[in-house]
Scaffold this motif. Structure first.
Motif, PDB file in Angstrom:
ATOM      1  N   ARG A  17       0.903  -1.206   0.012  1.00  0.00           N
ATOM      2  CA  ARG A  17       0.062   0.030   0.230  1.00  0.00           C
ATOM      3  C   ARG A  17       1.058   1.106   0.107  1.00  0.00           C
ATOM      4  O   ARG A  17       1.483   1.469   0.915  1.00  0.00           O
ATOM      5  CB  ARG A  17      -0.987   0.073   1.231  1.00  0.00           C
ATOM      6  CG  ARG A  17      -1.911  -1.264   1.188  1.00  0.00           C
ATOM      7  CD  ARG A  17      -2.721  -1.313   2.577  1.00  0.00           C
ATOM      8  NE  ARG A  17      -3.849  -0.556   2.442  1.00  0.00           N
ATOM      9  CZ  ARG A  17      -4.919  -0.659   1.944  1.00  0.00           C
ATOM     10  NH1 ARG A  17      -5.323  -1.716   1.165  1.00  0.00           N
ATOM     11  NH2 ARG A  17      -5.806   0.186   2.084  1.00  0.00           N
ATOM     12  N   GLY A  32       1.482   5.425  -0.870  1.00  0.00           N
ATOM     13  CA  GLY A  32       1.033   6.807  -1.112  1.00  0.00           C
ATOM     14  C   GLY A  32       1.703   7.731  -1.956  1.00  0.00           C
ATOM     15  O   GLY A  32       3.110   7.312  -1.990  1.00  0.00           O
ATOM     16  N   PHE A  89      -2.364   5.107  -3.650  1.00  0.00           N
ATOM     17  CA  PHE A  89      -3.233   6.163  -3.294  1.00  0.00           C
ATOM     18  C   PHE A  89      -2.359   7.676  -3.540  1.00  0.00           C
ATOM     19  O   PHE A  89      -1.474   7.789  -2.922  1.00  0.00           O
ATOM     20  CB  PHE A  89      -3.592   6.024  -1.957  1.00  0.00           C
ATOM     21  CG  PHE A  89      -4.174   4.694  -1.655  1.00  0.00           C
ATOM     22  CD1 PHE A  89      -5.480   4.476  -1.697  1.00  0.00           C
ATOM     23  CD2 PHE A  89      -3.221   3.720  -1.077  1.00  0.00           C
ATOM     24  CE1 PHE A  89      -5.950   3.025  -1.442  1.00  0.00           C
ATOM     25  CE2 PHE A  89      -3.731   2.456  -0.755  1.00  0.00           C
ATOM     26  CZ  PHE A  89      -5.123   2.330  -0.997  1.00  0.00           C
ATOM     27  N   GLN A 112      -2.410  11.839  -3.568  1.00  0.00           N
ATOM     28  CA  GLN A 112      -2.794  13.075  -2.944  1.00  0.00           C
ATOM     29  C   GLN A 112      -2.200  14.208  -3.276  1.00  0.00           C
ATOM     30  O   GLN A 112      -1.013  14.334  -3.152  1.00  0.00           O
ATOM     31  CB  GLN A 112      -2.531  12.756  -1.205  1.00  0.00           C
ATOM     32  CG  GLN A 112      -3.005  13.926  -0.307  1.00  0.00           C
ATOM     33  CD  GLN A 112      -4.452  14.111  -0.397  1.00  0.00           C
ATOM     34  OE1 GLN A 112      -5.266  13.273  -0.243  1.00  0.00           O
ATOM     35  NE2 GLN A 112      -4.905  15.366  -0.728  1.00  0.00           N
ATOM     36  N   GLN A 151      -5.773   4.798   4.715  1.00  0.00           N
ATOM     37  CA  GLN A 151      -5.546   3.941   3.898  1.00  0.00           C
ATOM     38  C   GLN A 151      -4.466   2.926   4.391  1.00  0.00           C
ATOM     39  O   GLN A 151      -4.380   1.749   3.611  1.00  0.00           O
ATOM     40  CB  GLN A 151      -5.269   4.147   2.548  1.00  0.00           C
ATOM     41  CG  GLN A 151      -6.397   5.120   1.932  1.00  0.00           C
ATOM     42  CD  GLN A 151      -7.528   4.211   1.631  1.00  0.00           C
ATOM     43  OE1 GLN A 151      -7.646   3.224   1.484  1.00  0.00           O
ATOM     44  NE2 GLN A 151      -8.786   4.964   1.311  1.00  0.00           N
TER      45      GLN A 151
END
Length: 286
Positions: A110, A112, A139, A141, A174
């Motif tokens: 996972r 980011g 993910f 941002q 997350q």
């Protein structure tokens, strides 16, 4: 080979890449161009970013550079392909090296990414990560307020900490275990970011990873300068040299002198018939 390495960014952020390049390639002359008159690139359309990147490259090519480093995540995300297609020298951006290291470091898959709106919208990091690790969950941002905060020097300011907490909260929800600092300004905020996300999250400085890859590619292409550094590094900007020197000194952690402001509009008018800038209508939005 004594020819210099060219480095460009939309502004001062690319100096974090210059800092890393200087550390591991101390015998190489670096020529830096910061397009400070047209910052930020992160809010521009893909077509305009591609045009700006080609123009920046054209400026650096006049110094007979042997290698081009795109020290800008936005330009790497939107214009690297067109630069590789049109230039006859090797080109390296900051996205692929950062993505590769993130894949190596993640433990739970996972990952980011924080970056400008354009970098996140391009999904360049996501595509690079999934190519290497199809099972990864990525993910993005967008953090549009961080660049001006860094350039103001507000690294430990409460406003910056509050802004970081707001931007990082969705990534922490997350349960990411690795975050790519997807903008060359963000290494200056690494300490503050680490305090917020905790020691269990690995931060990836894409500039540091890019410098490592550039060194490897120079060696593979037999372009490394084996002798002493031939000349001092040169710094050019398209807007205020004084402002760049002040902010840039924080990025390099040393006094930045001899920054030269150039009339970039005049340069582009003079070189408007350059082959590199032909057929700009083929550049596309998406």
């Amino acid at each position: 080979m004594e020819r210099p390495i060219g480095v460009f960014d939309s502004g001062v952020g690319g100096l974090t890449v210059v800092k890393q390049l200087s550390k591991i390639l101390p015998n190489e002359q670096l020529i830096y161009f910061g397009d400070t008159a047209r910052i930020p690139y992160g809010t521009k359309s893909k077509r305009l970013i591609q045009q700006f990147a080609l123009e920046d490259a054209l400026f650096l090519l006049q110094f007979n550079i042997k290698f081009l480093v795109v020290a800008c995540n936005t330009a790497s995300s939107s214009a690297l392909e067109i630069l590789i297609q049109r230039l006859t020298i090797p080109v390296e951006g900051v996205v692929e090296p950062g993505a590769q290291t993130a894949v190596q470091k993640t433990r739970n898959g996972r990952i980011g990414i924080i970056g400008t709106s354009a970098t996140i919208k391009s999904s360049s990091y996501t595509k690079s990560i999934l190519k290497l690790m199809p099972e990864a969950e990525v993910f993005g941002q967008p953090c549009p307020l961080l660049v001006p905060l860094v350039e103001e020097g507000w690294l430990d300011d409460e406003v910056t900490k509050m802004t970081l907490k707001k931007y990082l909260a969705p990534l922490m929800e997350q349960k990411v275990d690795t975050i790519i600092l997807g903008c060359t300004h963000y290494p200056l905020l690494e300490k503050a970011i680490q305090q917020i996300v905790g020691p269990q999250v690995t931060l990836i400085d894409s500039g540091k990873e890019t410098a490592r890859v550039v060194k490897e590619r120079l060696a593979a292409l037999k372009l490394v300068n084996a002798g002493p550094k031939p000349n001092e590094d040169l710094y050019f900007v398209s807007d205020s040299a004084r402002q760049f020197s002040q902010v840039g000194s924080r990025f390099l952690e040393k006094q930045l002198e001899n920054v030269q402001r150039i009339d970039f509009d005049e340069f582009l008018i003079k070189h408007s018939d350059a082959p590199l800038l032909k057929n700009l209508e083929v550049l596309h939005e998406e």
